[in-house]
Motif scaffolding. Structure first.
Motif: not given
Length: 646
Positions: A111-114, A122-131, A158-159
């Motif tokens: 959790e803390d690292s994420i 900066g990439k929206p797709g990765v942001q969504a997957e992380l969230l 959405a993420g």
């Protein structure tokens, strides 16, 4: 002379080569012509963490990506440090795969690292997957972060919405989470964000949504997407309002999509029958069978105040056996004592005359509305030739025992029925009875002086075929002996991926599923779930599915088939591994049924609508590309005429 001989030999050799047949290069039908990808997926299938870990550091990004995705199925916490390091990889697909895998592993130590990494992505797709991954492992800290995160693009929004949904399933949410979800229901928000917010509000336990009556009602009646309307309508059940019966009844009788109509019925729990009577009577005769079935199930769950005379008048107009069963159950349950025996005898006679085993099973279940029918039901259960009748009979016995007014004078009789069922040797009766024996509400521990009958039943099982029953027996033995629940037994690894078959299946291979209601066309996901697809194709080649039945249909959830027994307890003599890819259950997606991770074999299901609570828990191996109108009309007992590759 020697030189001439060498030259002559060379000429002959050249001539011989020219006469050899020319080899045609192998045509790659899918990505698994790559032997390294085969190796990664084989290690995933073997759950071999030690040999998979080095691939996370491979010099080729494609292999790093696939190795990260492999850990979404392996789910070994030993991979967490490496996966966290991959969040800084220079390749977007690698970072996205690592984020998905971390969510699948679901350990809070990520959790803390994420959270710390989020500002640097900066990439929206990765942001969504992380969230979304954060929601799968969030503590209150993560839930608060998700509620307050400022998404700067639609993908991340959405993420974020799916993140609060995942956290909500784990009862990690804040008042701001609810406020955010309500805001995301606005029609100007993207579909994925609205869908996730609606499911958060519908599925998160113990929310009081009374303050949000109006925005919920607006979304339930005006959202363009029926998938959003049905989830928001479900959420309306958590609203306390004087006009609740009125607005739910209106939705139940007016929405064009049956899934929304039945969601409105289900949301009526706690309301008096008189308040919702017109809607109930209308949807019991709904043009879509799933809506009618859901309504019959609703009045069984909420029988208080349901008028017997009204149902008796309606019954002749109801032809479907499953709907009739629910109505008859309530009639028997709510009838005056002097009428119960008379009506029971009428329905017992009907039972004897019915020939269709599924219709017969439902009528047997209906008889459980009157407690004094328990001996008749037990006799039919133990004497049944068709598994579906025996299994439904046990379900009926358990339903009777669950009633709040169950007479304690029958405790010993029911305990004996459960013991006899465990000793029957039928895997369904054994598993269901074992689960009933340990139900703390039944308080049956004092009824059994010794537990040898459970141990003897366990020794007769054939693994891995009977793993589901084995798990139930072990849990019951632990319960009766006062032990903490032991570790769930794991299936042995006996069915590796058939790579020769996998490589012969084209990406996008289609399957024709011919049923009594019409034809359904499915597209296989061989590149996402090679083991599951190969297993499915092997069974098709053996004509395994032909002339089987859809044995389970849960309205607005799934239609399930692939069981030789026809009652949901039929498995094969092997099991395959679960395969989790970043796919999501939407309408018409096809998944492998299981009794837990790595227990899949031959049963599968098709979803009626989005089922995000199944994501990452049940293998997705196909989707329906034509014939969803058929799926929405399927009933229990509908025959699968033939399954073939197109």
């Amino acid at each position: 002379m020697k030189k001439l001989s060498i030259i002559a030999g060379a000429v002959l050799a050249l001539a011989a080569c020219q006469q050899l047949p020319q080899q045609t290069p192998e045509i790659a039908l899918n990505k698994f012509s790559d032997t390294t990808l085969q190796k990664i997926y084989t290690l995933q299938d073997e759950r071999n963490t030690a040999e998979l870990l080095p691939f996370l550091h491979h010099n080729k990004p494609a292999y790093r990506t696939e190795a990260a995705l492999a850990f979404a199925s392996v789910q070994d916490t030993l991979a967490i440090p490496d996966l966290l390091g991959m969040l800084s990889d220079t390749t977007t697909s690698v970072r996205k795969a690592a984020a998905y895998a971390l969510g699948q592993i679901g350990h809070k130590k990520a959790e803390d690292s994420i959270i710390k990494h989020m500002p640097h992505e900066g990439k929206p797709g990765v942001q969504a997957e992380l969230l979304e991954a954060l929601g799968k492992l969030a503590t209150p800290v993560g839930a608060d972060y998700l509620a307050n995160y400022n998404a700067t693009n639609q993908l991340a929004l959405a993420g974020q919405a799916w993140g609060i949904y995942r956290a909500g399933l784990r009862q990690q949410h804040t008042p701001k989470s609810i406020e955010l979800a309500i805001k995301l229901l606005s029609s100007v928000r993207p579909y994925e964000a609205r869908l996730a917010a609606a499911h958060f509000l519908a599925r998160t336990p113990r929310l009081d949504l009374t303050p949000y009556r109006q925005p919920l009602l607006n979304a339930a009646t005006s959202d363009a997407a029926p998938e959003v309307r049905m989830a928001v309508t479900q959420a309306l059940g958590k609203v306390k309002a004087s006009d609740k019966a009125q607005f739910l009844s209106t939705i139940a009788q007016s929405d064009p999509d049956y899934r929304v109509r039945l969601s409105a019925i289900r949301a009526m729990a706690g309301l008096e029958f008189a308040q919702v009577k017109p809607a109930i009577l209308a949807t019991l005769q709904d043009k879509n069978i799933n809506a009618a079935v859901a309504t019959a199930e609703f009045i069984q769950t909420n029988p208080a105040g349901v008028e017997v005379d009204t149902l008796l008048k309606l019954l002749p107009a109801i032809q479907d056996a499953r709907v009739r069963s629910g109505v008859i159950w309530v009639i028997l349950r709510n009838s005056q004592p002097q009428s119960k025996s008379f009506l029971s005898n009428r329905y017992k006679q009907q039972y004897q005359n019915v020939r269709n085993p599924y219709d017969k099973a439902y009528l047997l279940k209906a008889l459980s509305g009157y407690i004094e029918n328990y001996q008749f039901i037990a006799e039919q259960m133990f004497g049944a030739e068709q598994p579906i009748i025996a299994t439904t009979g046990m379900d009926a016995i358990i339903t009777m025992r669950q009633q709040g007014d169950f007479p304690r004078r029958l405790d010993a009789d029911f305990a004996e029925i459960f013991k006899r069922a465990v000793s029957s040797g039928d895997v369904a009766l054994v598993g269901m009875a074992a689960a009933a024996i340990r139900d703390p509400k039944f308080n049956l521990r004092s009824q059994y002086k010794e537990y040898n009958f459970l141990t003897q039943a366990q020794q007769k099982l054939q693994l891995p075929r009977d793993m589901e029953t084995n798990i139930e027996l072990q849990r019951t033995l632990d319960y009766l002996s006062g032990k903490r629940e032991s570790i769930t037994p794991e299936n042995p690894f006996t069915h590796p991926i058939n790579w020769t078959l996998v490589k012969s299946i084209p990406e996008g291979q289609q399957v024709l599923l011919r049923t009594e209601k019409g034809t359904i066309v499915m597209q296989l996901f061989v590149e996402d779930a090679p083991g599951s697809v190969a297993n499915f194709v092997e069974l098709i080649d053996k004509r395994f599915f032909d002339n089987l039945y859809f044995h389970r249909v849960v309205p607005n959830f799934v239609a399930q088939g692939g069981d030789k027994r026809g009652d949901g307890w039929g498995s094969s003599d092997y099991s395959i591994r679960s395969e989790f890819a970043p796919l999501h259950y939407r309408e018409g997606f096809v998944g492998m049924a299981s009794a837990g991770k790595d227990t899949e074999s031959n049963q599968w299901f098709i979803t009626h609508s989005p089922a995000p609570h199944l994501d990452g828990k049940y293998t997705i191996f196909a989707k329906v590309i034509d014939g969803m109108e058929v799926v929405h009309q399927l009933e229990v007992g509908d025959k699968i005429i033939e399954v073939s590759l197109k």
